[in-house]
Scaffold this motif. Structure first.
Motif, PDB file in Angstrom:
ATOM      1  N   LEU A 159       0.880  -1.453   0.092  1.00 31.17           N
ATOM      2  CA  LEU A 159      -0.061   0.062   0.153  1.00 31.17           C
ATOM      3  C   LEU A 159       0.806   1.176  -0.009  1.00 31.17           C
ATOM      4  O   LEU A 159       0.489   2.238  -0.775  1.00 31.17           O
ATOM      5  CB  LEU A 159      -0.866   0.081   1.195  1.00 31.17           C
ATOM      6  N   ASP A 160       1.802   1.316   0.788  1.00 32.68           N
ATOM      7  CA  ASP A 160       2.680   2.343   0.972  1.00 32.68           C
ATOM      8  C   ASP A 160       3.357   2.519  -0.328  1.00 32.68           C
ATOM      9  O   ASP A 160       3.895   3.894  -0.906  1.00 32.68           O
ATOM     10  CB  ASP A 160       3.804   2.191   2.117  1.00 32.68           C
ATOM     11  N   PHE A 161       3.958   1.519  -1.006  1.00 34.29           N
ATOM     12  CA  PHE A 161       4.753   1.699  -2.463  1.00 34.29           C
ATOM     13  C   PHE A 161       3.780   2.231  -3.607  1.00 34.29           C
ATOM     14  O   PHE A 161       4.241   2.866  -4.134  1.00 34.29           O
ATOM     15  CB  PHE A 161       5.412   0.446  -2.510  1.00 34.29           C
ATOM     16  N   GLU A 162       2.628   1.526  -3.339  1.00 35.89           N
ATOM     17  CA  GLU A 162       1.650   1.963  -4.460  1.00 35.89           C
ATOM     18  C   GLU A 162       1.287   3.669  -4.394  1.00 35.89           C
ATOM     19  O   GLU A 162       1.096   4.530  -5.486  1.00 35.89           O
ATOM     20  CB  GLU A 162       0.497   1.386  -4.434  1.00 35.89           C
ATOM     21  N   LYS A 163       1.242   3.992  -2.979  1.00 38.28           N
ATOM     22  CA  LYS A 163       0.997   5.396  -2.522  1.00 38.28           C
ATOM     23  C   LYS A 163       2.153   6.402  -3.371  1.00 38.28           C
ATOM     24  O   LYS A 163       1.881   7.426  -3.902  1.00 38.28           O
ATOM     25  CB  LYS A 163       0.932   5.474  -1.091  1.00 38.28           C
ATOM     26  N   ALA A 164       3.544   5.916  -3.095  1.00 34.74           N
ATOM     27  CA  ALA A 164       4.521   6.434  -3.473  1.00 34.74           C
ATOM     28  C   ALA A 164       4.490   6.737  -5.038  1.00 34.74           C
ATOM     29  O   ALA A 164       4.869   7.643  -5.529  1.00 34.74           O
ATOM     30  CB  ALA A 164       5.931   5.694  -3.052  1.00 34.74           C
ATOM     31  N   ILE A 165       4.315   5.526  -5.676  1.00 37.74           N
ATOM     32  CA  ILE A 165       3.874   5.801  -7.357  1.00 37.74           C
ATOM     33  C   ILE A 165       2.994   6.433  -7.735  1.00 37.74           C
ATOM     34  O   ILE A 165       3.095   7.252  -8.456  1.00 37.74           O
ATOM     35  CB  ILE A 165       3.472   4.108  -7.645  1.00 37.74           C
ATOM     36  N   ALA A 166       1.877   6.638  -6.676  1.00 41.01           N
ATOM     37  CA  ALA A 166       0.779   7.483  -7.140  1.00 41.01           C
ATOM     38  C   ALA A 166       0.868   9.025  -6.901  1.00 41.01           C
ATOM     39  O   ALA A 166       0.584   9.968  -7.357  1.00 41.01           O
ATOM     40  CB  ALA A 166      -0.730   7.398  -6.132  1.00 41.01           C
ATOM     41  N   LEU A 167       2.196   9.271  -6.163  1.00 40.51           N
ATOM     42  CA  LEU A 167       2.775  10.610  -5.810  1.00 40.51           C
ATOM     43  C   LEU A 167       3.765  10.799  -6.741  1.00 40.51           C
ATOM     44  O   LEU A 167       4.442  12.127  -6.673  1.00 40.51           O
ATOM     45  CB  LEU A 167       3.281  10.721  -4.177  1.00 40.51           C
ATOM     46  N   GLY A 168       4.188   9.974  -7.715  1.00 41.57           N
ATOM     47  CA  GLY A 168       5.023  10.315  -8.907  1.00 41.57           C
ATOM     48  C   GLY A 168       6.316   9.440  -8.838  1.00 41.57           C
ATOM     49  O   GLY A 168       7.298   9.726  -9.948  1.00 41.57           O
ATOM     50  N   VAL A 169       6.517   8.545  -8.067  1.00 41.90           N
ATOM     51  CA  VAL A 169       7.506   7.594  -8.321  1.00 41.90           C
ATOM     52  C   VAL A 169       7.415   6.662  -9.344  1.00 41.90           C
ATOM     53  O   VAL A 169       6.573   6.112  -9.480  1.00 41.90           O
ATOM     54  CB  VAL A 169       7.897   6.646  -6.981  1.00 41.90           C
ATOM     55  N   PRO A 170       8.293   6.723 -10.608  1.00 43.23           N
ATOM     56  CA  PRO A 170       8.191   5.733 -11.550  1.00 43.23           C
ATOM     57  C   PRO A 170       8.259   4.331 -11.060  1.00 43.23           C
ATOM     58  O   PRO A 170       8.796   3.794  -9.901  1.00 43.23           O
ATOM     59  CB  PRO A 170       9.469   5.847 -12.312  1.00 43.23           C
ATOM     60  N   GLN A 171       6.970   3.647 -11.573  1.00 39.94           N
ATOM     61  CA  GLN A 171       6.840   2.089 -11.313  1.00 39.94           C
ATOM     62  C   GLN A 171       7.770   1.345 -11.251  1.00 39.94           C
ATOM     63  O   GLN A 171       8.110   0.404 -10.291  1.00 39.94           O
ATOM     64  CB  GLN A 171       5.302   1.685 -11.722  1.00 39.94           C
ATOM     65  N   ALA A 172       8.716   1.400 -12.196  1.00 43.24           N
ATOM     66  CA  ALA A 172       9.931   0.591 -12.719  1.00 43.24           C
ATOM     67  C   ALA A 172      10.811   0.691 -11.370  1.00 43.24           C
ATOM     68  O   ALA A 172      11.756  -0.220 -11.166  1.00 43.24           O
ATOM     69  CB  ALA A 172      10.540   1.266 -13.984  1.00 43.24           C
ATOM     70  N   ASP A 173      10.979   1.981 -10.440  1.00 43.03           N
ATOM     71  CA  ASP A 173      11.918   2.078  -9.600  1.00 43.03           C
ATOM     72  C   ASP A 173      11.689   1.147  -8.610  1.00 43.03           C
ATOM     73  O   ASP A 173      12.322   0.889  -7.804  1.00 43.03           O
ATOM     74  CB  ASP A 173      12.036   3.626  -9.361  1.00 43.03           C
ATOM     75  N   LEU A 174      10.354   0.891  -8.364  1.00 47.57           N
ATOM     76  CA  LEU A 174       9.792  -0.071  -7.192  1.00 47.57           C
ATOM     77  C   LEU A 174       9.513  -1.484  -7.702  1.00 47.57           C
ATOM     78  O   LEU A 174       8.767  -2.120  -6.779  1.00 47.57           O
ATOM     79  CB  LEU A 174       8.724   0.585  -6.605  1.00 47.57           C
ATOM     80  N   ARG A 175       9.686  -1.863  -8.708  1.00 48.02           N
ATOM     81  CA  ARG A 175       9.327  -2.970  -9.259  1.00 48.02           C
ATOM     82  C   ARG A 175       9.984  -4.384  -8.318  1.00 48.02           C
ATOM     83  O   ARG A 175       9.189  -4.988  -7.902  1.00 48.02           O
ATOM     84  CB  ARG A 175      10.082  -3.367 -10.765  1.00 48.02           C
ATOM     85  N   ASP A 176      11.169  -4.131  -7.965  1.00 45.07           N
ATOM     86  CA  ASP A 176      11.577  -5.134  -6.751  1.00 45.07           C
ATOM     87  C   ASP A 176      10.964  -5.251  -5.792  1.00 45.07           C
ATOM     88  O   ASP A 176      10.740  -6.276  -5.007  1.00 45.07           O
ATOM     89  CB  ASP A 176      13.270  -4.977  -6.647  1.00 45.07           C
ATOM     90  N   ALA A 177      11.026  -3.980  -5.038  1.00 45.32           N
ATOM     91  CA  ALA A 177      10.392  -3.916  -3.850  1.00 45.32           C
ATOM     92  C   ALA A 177       8.827  -4.443  -3.848  1.00 45.32           C
ATOM     93  O   ALA A 177       8.413  -5.151  -2.938  1.00 45.32           O
ATOM     94  CB  ALA A 177      10.075  -2.231  -3.553  1.00 45.32           C
ATOM     95  N   LEU A 178       7.956  -4.281  -4.951  1.00 46.60           N
ATOM     96  CA  LEU A 178       6.656  -4.675  -5.186  1.00 46.60           C
ATOM     97  C   LEU A 178       6.688  -6.370  -5.350  1.00 46.60           C
ATOM     98  O   LEU A 178       5.793  -6.939  -4.783  1.00 46.60           O
ATOM     99  CB  LEU A 178       5.896  -4.022  -6.188  1.00 46.60           C
ATOM    100  N   LYS A 179       7.848  -6.804  -5.697  1.00 41.28           N
ATOM    101  CA  LYS A 179       8.037  -8.263  -5.972  1.00 41.28           C
ATOM    102  C   LYS A 179       7.944  -8.849  -4.636  1.00 41.28           C
ATOM    103  O   LYS A 179       7.537 -10.069  -4.296  1.00 41.28           O
ATOM    104  CB  LYS A 179       9.165  -8.661  -6.873  1.00 41.28           C
ATOM    105  N   GLN A 180       8.830  -8.206  -3.797  1.00 40.47           N
ATOM    106  CA  GLN A 180       8.875  -8.874  -2.357  1.00 40.47           C
ATOM    107  C   GLN A 180       7.589  -8.710  -1.715  1.00 40.47           C
ATOM    108  O   GLN A 180       7.512  -9.293  -0.562  1.00 40.47           O
ATOM    109  CB  GLN A 180       9.880  -7.778  -1.577  1.00 40.47           C
ATOM    110  N   CYS A 181       6.632  -8.036  -1.908  1.00 35.88           N
ATOM    111  CA  CYS A 181       5.393  -7.697  -1.170  1.00 35.88           C
ATOM    112  C   CYS A 181       4.362  -8.944  -1.558  1.00 35.88           C
ATOM    113  O   CYS A 181       3.284  -8.883  -1.043  1.00 35.88           O
ATOM    114  CB  CYS A 181       4.613  -6.359  -1.652  1.00 35.88           C
ATOM    115  N   ARG A 182       4.522  -9.741  -2.525  1.00 34.88           N
ATOM    116  CA  ARG A 182       3.807 -10.872  -3.119  1.00 34.88           C
ATOM    117  C   ARG A 182       3.695 -11.868  -1.930  1.00 34.88           C
ATOM    118  O   ARG A 182       4.599 -12.216  -1.043  1.00 34.88           O
ATOM    119  CB  ARG A 182       4.437 -11.563  -4.271  1.00 34.88           C
TER     120      ARG A 182
END
Length: 273
Positions: free
Chosen positions: A250-273
């Motif tokens: 949820l926090d990483f998705e919020k950061a993306i909504a605030l302007g962080v490129p999704q590609a920058d958080l790809r690895d972090a989002l994978k760890q959230c599975r």
């Protein structure tokens, strides 16, 4: 009557066209800058430069041209304009600083470093140049040189916010966590509503494996600045460390909504599975 009118028109057409002067063109350009009509301002700056290419005031015109090009996100053009200006006034600190800041935005730290050093050759106490050179030293992991510049700033002004925070970050990178925390806590006492400081302390606490304390700081930063990208990124990382993957996501998705490129958080989002 028609003949008289014809002769009058012929006479007017034979008169020389009064061209706008260098000063008039420059003033017109500035009028458009003030109106935020940057493209029109650029046209008139270029007309003035073309009209009198040897005018000694062209350094200022090129500098202004670089600034409006930067505002239009034409960074390479801006660098070129600032460089033309510096060919005329090589030690102009403000122009060197403007060019250096673009170099930094483009990730060209080496060229930025050269410009900041040139500023300091002329003005050894220039605050911005010292601060940014210290940052470049820190990125290069030349912590000794960075510390010298930060300390020089603090000698001139012991309460310099940016220098103190920079020194805290430097201490963190060197593993001197207690010293980093002490500096940040003094800054928080002076600036209790500054979300940046809670993120900074939370980052140090995270490296000290004090996850619960770091979460408190991340929460406080978000309370103070609900649009703080860094706070959401920090809290997301902390939730991951606690294996609270849903909250981290949820926090990483919020950061993306605030302007962080999704590609920058790809690895972090994978760890959230």
């Amino acid at each position: 009557m028609k003949k008289v009118l014809f002769l009058l028109i012929a006479f007017l057409l034979s008169l020389p066209i009064v061209a706008q002067t260098y000063v008039q063109l420059s003033e017109k350009a500035l009028e458009y800058v003030n109106k935020d009509s940057l493209e029109k301002a650029e046209i008139f700056f270029r007309k003035a430069l073309k009209l009198e290419p040897a005018n000694p005031h062209n350094a200022l015109l090129f500098s202004n041209l670089g600034t409006i090009q930067r505002r239009m996100h034409r960074f390479n053009d801006a660098i070129e304009s600032y460089t033309y200006a510096l060919n005329m006034v090589p030690n102009a600190s403000s122009i060197l600083s403007n060019r250096a800041s673009i170099y930094l935005e483009q990730g060209d730290n080496d060229r930025a470093y050269v410009d900041y050093c040139q500023i300091l050759d002329v003005d050894k106490n220039n605050k911005e140049a010292l601060l940014m050179r210290a940052y470049i030293y820190s990125v290069r992991k030349d912590y000794k040189a960075a510390r010298i510049d930060y300390n020089k700033l603090l000698q001139e002004n012991p309460v310099n916010y940016s220098a103190r925070l920079g020194l805290a970050t430097l201490n963190q990178r060197e593993g001197r966590y207690r010293e980093a925390i002490e500096i940040i806590e003094k800054l928080i006492a002076e600036n209790p509503n500054d979300a940046t400081l809670y993120v900074a302390r939370g980052g140090v606490e995270k490296e000290m494996n004090q996850t619960d304390l770091a979460l408190i700081d991340a929460d406080e930063a978000i309370r103070l600045a609900p649009a703080s990208v860094d706070a959401y990124l920090l809290r997301g990382e902390l939730f991951l460390l606690q294996n609270r993957k849903y909250l981290a996501r949820l926090d990483f998705e919020k950061a993306i909504a605030l302007g962080v490129p999704q590609a920058d958080l790809r690895d972090a989002l994978k760890q959230c599975r």
